[in-house]
Scaffold this active site. Structure first.
Site, short mmCIF file in Angstrom:
data_model
loop_
_atom_site.label_atom_id
_atom_site.label_comp_id
_atom_site.label_asym_id
_atom_site.label_seq_id
_atom_site.Cartn_x
_atom_site.Cartn_y
_atom_site.Cartn_z
N LYS A 5 0.83 -1.21 0.00
CA LYS A 5 0.00 0.00 0.00
C LYS A 5 0.86 1.26 0.00
CE LYS A 5 -1.41 -0.67 4.84
NZ LYS A 5 -0.08 -0.60 5.35
N ARG A 32 -8.31 2.07 9.94
CA ARG A 32 -7.87 0.68 10.00
C ARG A 32 -8.71 -0.15 10.98
NH1 ARG A 32 -1.65 -0.01 8.94
NH2 ARG A 32 -1.14 -1.98 9.86
N ARG A 58 12.12 -7.56 2.92
CA ARG A 58 12.36 -6.16 3.27
C ARG A 58 13.26 -6.09 4.50
NH1 ARG A 58 7.13 -2.45 4.13
NH2 ARG A 58 7.11 -3.20 6.27
N ARG A 85 12.17 -2.44 8.55
CA ARG A 85 11.71 -1.89 9.82
C ARG A 85 11.86 -2.86 10.98
NH1 ARG A 85 6.08 -0.24 7.56
NH2 ARG A 85 5.49 -1.61 9.28
N ARG A 115 1.03 -9.11 13.23
CA ARG A 115 0.41 -8.03 12.43
C ARG A 115 -0.61 -8.60 11.46
NH1 ARG A 115 5.75 -6.02 10.21
NH2 ARG A 115 4.59 -4.66 8.82
P1 ADP Z 1 1.98 -2.37 7.91
O1 ADP Z 1 0.68 -2.20 7.21
O2 ADP Z 1 3.00 -3.10 7.09
O3 ADP Z 1 1.86 -2.95 9.29
P2 ADP Z 1 2.13 0.48 8.57
O4 ADP Z 1 3.29 1.41 8.46
O5 ADP Z 1 0.88 0.84 7.88
O6 ADP Z 1 2.67 -0.92 8.08
O7 ADP Z 1 1.76 0.28 10.12
C1 ADP Z 1 2.77 -0.05 11.06
C2 ADP Z 1 2.22 0.02 12.48
O8 ADP Z 1 1.73 1.35 12.75
C3 ADP Z 1 1.04 -0.88 12.80
O9 ADP Z 1 1.45 -2.18 13.17
C4 ADP Z 1 0.39 -0.13 13.97
O10 ADP Z 1 1.12 -0.32 15.17
C5 ADP Z 1 0.57 1.31 13.56
N1 ADP Z 1 -0.58 1.83 12.78
C6 ADP Z 1 -0.57 2.25 11.48
N2 ADP Z 1 -1.79 2.70 11.10
C7 ADP Z 1 -2.60 2.55 12.18
C8 ADP Z 1 -3.98 2.82 12.43
N3 ADP Z 1 -4.78 3.38 11.52
N4 ADP Z 1 -4.47 2.51 13.65
C9 ADP Z 1 -3.70 1.99 14.60
N5 ADP Z 1 -2.39 1.71 14.44
C10 ADP Z 1 -1.84 1.99 13.25
#
Ligand code: ADP
Length: 196
Positions: free
Chosen positions: A13, A88, A127, A133, A144
């Site tokens: 995404k 989310r 990655r 990360r 996750r």
């Molecule tokens: P990925 O989808 O690969 O997990 P992201 O960078 O989108 O990567 O999200 C990484 C982390 O950031 C999530 O595991 C969560 O802890 C936090 N996070 C991101 N977006 C949200 C959201 N909308 N609500 C709650 N936590 C979020």
């Protein structure tokens, strides 16, 4: 153009969000990036966010809304956004819809990128091997993916009911995914999607 990218970890995404934002000339708002920036900035809130992210747990809705709302409001005033990773959860979706209604805007479409867990896990581990990360380690990745299925999954029927969900197979090269997104958007016949 106002879009949401709904996708499990590793579906791409971030990549698609950047491309779409560049193509549509709107801001790419990546929830994970904004939360990581807040975590790096430190302080009580930052430390709290960092702890949730390290475990692969979702950051509580209230904190997410506090961090994301200003970016959404600003981008809405400038012509739109590609939301990546926010909303989310169902409560976040309800809060975001209320905010959008107050601003006089609504989501044009939600792109749901899907791929099998085996593909997603492999991508995230790749990655990680390229200096990715801190949350790209096997047990946190599994967590996750579980959190996505349980907490974000319900947004698929939520947006389907609203008639704005476009489902795209993310287990393809990035260019093909972008092409399928474009095709899906033109299928919805949005006023903004023509001519791109
Ligand atoms: P990925 O989808 O690969 O997990 P992201 O960078 O989108 O990567 O999200 C990484 C982390 O950031 C999530 O595991 C969560 O802890 C936090 N996070 C991101 N977006 C949200 C959201 N909308 N609500 C709650 N936590 C979020």
């Amino acid at each position: 153009m106002r879009l949401l990218l709904l996708a499990p970890p590793g579906a791409g995404k971030g990549t698609q969000g950047e491309r779409l934002a560049a193509r549509c000339g709107v801001r790419h708002i990546a929830a994970g990036d904004l939360l990581r920036a807040e975590a790096r900035a430190g302080g009580r809130l930052g430390r709290e966010i960092a702890a949730y992210q390290a475990r692969g747990d979702l950051v509580p809705d209230q904190i997410v809304l506090e961090v994301l709302t200003p970016a959404v409001v600003e981008a809405a005033a400038r012509g739109g956004y590609i939301l990546d990773g926010f909303p989310r959860t169902v409560p976040q979706a309800i809060a975001a819809a209320e905010l959008a209604a107050r601003l006089g805007v609504t989501l044009d479409a939600v792109i749901y990128l899907y791929a099998p867990d085996t593909v997603l896990t492999r991508r995230l581990l790749d990655r990680a091997s390229q200096g990715g990360r801190a949350d790209d380690v096997a047990d946190v990745i599994q967590h996750r993916l579980r959190v996505f299925a349980e907490t974000t999954g319900p947004l698929v029927p939520y947006y389907t009911e609203r008639g704005i969900l476009v489902t795209v197979d993310a287990d393809q090269p990035p260019e093909s995914v972008t092409a399928d997104i474009q095709a899906g958007l033109s299928g919805l016949s949005l006023p903004h999607s023509r001519g791109h």
